[in-house]
Design a protein around this motif. Sequence first.
Motif, PDB file in Angstrom:
ATOM      1  N   ARG A   7       0.839  -1.194   0.000  1.00  0.00           N
ATOM      2  CA  ARG A   7       0.000   0.000   0.000  1.00  0.00           C
ATOM      3  C   ARG A   7       0.881   1.253   0.000  1.00  0.00           C
ATOM      4  O   ARG A   7       1.773   1.390   0.840  1.00  0.00           O
ATOM      5  CB  ARG A   7      -0.932   0.009   1.208  1.00  0.00           C
ATOM      6  CG  ARG A   7      -1.987  -1.097   1.119  1.00  0.00           C
ATOM      7  CD  ARG A   7      -2.860  -1.162   2.346  1.00  0.00           C
ATOM      8  NE  ARG A   7      -3.983  -2.085   2.125  1.00  0.00           N
ATOM      9  CZ  ARG A   7      -4.914  -2.367   3.034  1.00  0.00           C
ATOM     10  NH1 ARG A   7      -4.863  -1.800   4.237  1.00  0.00           N
ATOM     11  NH2 ARG A   7      -5.899  -3.203   2.741  1.00  0.00           N
ATOM     12  N   THR A   8       0.605   2.151  -0.928  1.00  0.00           N
ATOM     13  CA  THR A   8       1.358   3.389  -1.040  1.00  0.00           C
ATOM     14  C   THR A   8       0.575   4.506  -0.356  1.00  0.00           C
ATOM     15  O   THR A   8      -0.590   4.741  -0.676  1.00  0.00           O
ATOM     16  CB  THR A   8       1.605   3.751  -2.510  1.00  0.00           C
ATOM     17  OG1 THR A   8       2.365   2.711  -3.123  1.00  0.00           O
ATOM     18  CG2 THR A   8       2.375   5.068  -2.622  1.00  0.00           C
ATOM     19  N   ASP A  73      -0.040   6.361  -7.937  1.00  0.00           N
ATOM     20  CA  ASP A  73      -0.830   5.176  -7.598  1.00  0.00           C
ATOM     21  C   ASP A  73      -0.882   5.044  -6.082  1.00  0.00           C
ATOM     22  O   ASP A  73      -0.047   4.392  -5.450  1.00  0.00           O
ATOM     23  CB  ASP A  73      -0.207   3.923  -8.226  1.00  0.00           C
ATOM     24  CG  ASP A  73      -0.384   3.881  -9.731  1.00  0.00           C
ATOM     25  OD1 ASP A  73      -1.263   4.598 -10.248  1.00  0.00           O
ATOM     26  OD2 ASP A  73       0.354   3.130 -10.393  1.00  0.00           O
ATOM     27  N   TRP A  75      -2.848   4.383  -2.256  1.00  0.00           N
ATOM     28  CA  TRP A  75      -3.894   3.711  -1.477  1.00  0.00           C
ATOM     29  C   TRP A  75      -4.346   4.587  -0.311  1.00  0.00           C
ATOM     30  O   TRP A  75      -5.492   4.504   0.124  1.00  0.00           O
ATOM     31  CB  TRP A  75      -3.385   2.369  -0.942  1.00  0.00           C
ATOM     32  CG  TRP A  75      -4.416   1.669  -0.118  1.00  0.00           C
ATOM     33  CD1 TRP A  75      -5.395   0.820  -0.558  1.00  0.00           C
ATOM     34  CD2 TRP A  75      -4.619   1.791   1.305  1.00  0.00           C
ATOM     35  NE1 TRP A  75      -6.187   0.409   0.488  1.00  0.00           N
ATOM     36  CE2 TRP A  75      -5.722   0.996   1.649  1.00  0.00           C
ATOM     37  CE3 TRP A  75      -3.961   2.501   2.296  1.00  0.00           C
ATOM     38  CZ2 TRP A  75      -6.191   0.880   2.956  1.00  0.00           C
ATOM     39  CZ3 TRP A  75      -4.422   2.401   3.604  1.00  0.00           C
ATOM     40  CH2 TRP A  75      -5.525   1.587   3.919  1.00  0.00           C
ATOM     41  N   GLY A  76      -3.442   5.426   0.189  1.00  0.00           N
ATOM     42  CA  GLY A  76      -3.785   6.232   1.358  1.00  0.00           C
ATOM     43  C   GLY A  76      -3.160   7.610   1.320  1.00  0.00           C
ATOM     44  O   GLY A  76      -2.239   7.888   0.554  1.00  0.00           O
ATOM     45  N   LEU A 120      -7.093   7.126  -5.909  1.00  0.00           N
ATOM     46  CA  LEU A 120      -7.732   6.024  -5.172  1.00  0.00           C
ATOM     47  C   LEU A 120      -8.936   5.490  -5.940  1.00  0.00           C
ATOM     48  O   LEU A 120      -9.148   4.270  -6.027  1.00  0.00           O
ATOM     49  CB  LEU A 120      -8.153   6.498  -3.782  1.00  0.00           C
ATOM     50  CG  LEU A 120      -7.109   6.423  -2.665  1.00  0.00           C
ATOM     51  CD1 LEU A 120      -5.890   7.292  -2.945  1.00  0.00           C
ATOM     52  CD2 LEU A 120      -7.726   6.842  -1.331  1.00  0.00           C
ATOM     53  N   ASN A 125      -9.289   0.167  -5.428  1.00  0.00           N
ATOM     54  CA  ASN A 125      -8.962  -0.719  -4.301  1.00  0.00           C
ATOM     55  C   ASN A 125      -9.393  -0.159  -2.957  1.00  0.00           C
ATOM     56  O   ASN A 125      -8.932  -0.626  -1.910  1.00  0.00           O
ATOM     57  CB  ASN A 125      -7.450  -0.981  -4.265  1.00  0.00           C
ATOM     58  CG  ASN A 125      -6.956  -1.687  -5.503  1.00  0.00           C
ATOM     59  OD1 ASN A 125      -7.618  -2.609  -6.007  1.00  0.00           O
ATOM     60  ND2 ASN A 125      -5.811  -1.260  -6.019  1.00  0.00           N
ATOM     61  N   GLY A 127      -9.398   2.500   0.067  1.00  0.00           N
ATOM     62  CA  GLY A 127      -8.312   3.294   0.618  1.00  0.00           C
ATOM     63  C   GLY A 127      -8.752   4.071   1.833  1.00  0.00           C
ATOM     64  O   GLY A 127      -9.896   3.956   2.305  1.00  0.00           O
ATOM     65  N   ILE A 170     -13.647   4.163   0.065  1.00  0.00           N
ATOM     66  CA  ILE A 170     -12.607   5.033   0.612  1.00  0.00           C
ATOM     67  C   ILE A 170     -13.133   5.672   1.894  1.00  0.00           C
ATOM     68  O   ILE A 170     -14.200   6.298   1.904  1.00  0.00           O
ATOM     69  CB  ILE A 170     -12.211   6.127  -0.394  1.00  0.00           C
ATOM     70  CG1 ILE A 170     -11.683   5.493  -1.683  1.00  0.00           C
ATOM     71  CG2 ILE A 170     -11.169   7.072   0.218  1.00  0.00           C
ATOM     72  CD1 ILE A 170     -11.591   6.472  -2.841  1.00  0.00           C
TER      73      ILE A 170
END
Length: 242
Positions: A7-8, A73, A75-76, A120, A125, A127, A170
């Motif tokens: 996770r980025t 890209d 995720w958070g 996101l 996915n 986030g 999200i």
Amino acid sequence: MNEFHGRTVLVTGAAGGIGGATVRTLAARGADVIAADRSAESLERIVAETGARPLAFDLTDEADVARAVDGLDLWGLVNCAGFGGLVAPAVDAGMDMFDRVIAINTRGALLVTKYAARSLIRLGNGGSIVNVSSQASLVALQGHVSYAASKAALDGITRVTALELGEHGIRVNSVAPTVVMTPMSASYWGRPEIEKPFLAAMPLGRWATEQDIAGPIAFLLSDASAMISGVTLPVDGGYTCR
């Protein structure tokens, strides 16, 4: 511990105290951290320490935010960048200073959220986004009118974006810390006439550490808080429960 493996997470204000502690915490838990601040030079220490990827941009400039953030890209996101302004009563408030506090704490966080959320949504996915607010958004603090306004507005942004982004899986939350005693904070909060009554009114009776704030941020990012969205979590030693 690898709860954030794969996770980025983008952390703004990463060169600061709470931002740096958050970068360290997330990196230790397996996240691919992008550490953001206004200049590459300010990020050298935290990048060398954690292996985070540096990203420099001016969050008051929408074109610069778009250039830096759009297309990542992610995720958070942790919106940790902030500016305290000056402690002064409302009748003496300087509008230039007020505008600067709002530009960084409120408008800047919204701009980063605007472009990070697109990433996101695009990746699909889910986030998590965590905004760093303040106890000043929840209770009145003498001389903090500009800062309180900026953080109360940030809490409003938290709720609205939680509502709007929920359909994409999200989550958006805020943490509202009490004072983290740093040399900069000490110039005001360290004064005996300020410190003594403030701590006397706090059930836990001590100032927060940077790690005291980074831990709850990591919790709200993590799957352990999977059903929590749209909240502002006080991290204040019980100060706002009075």
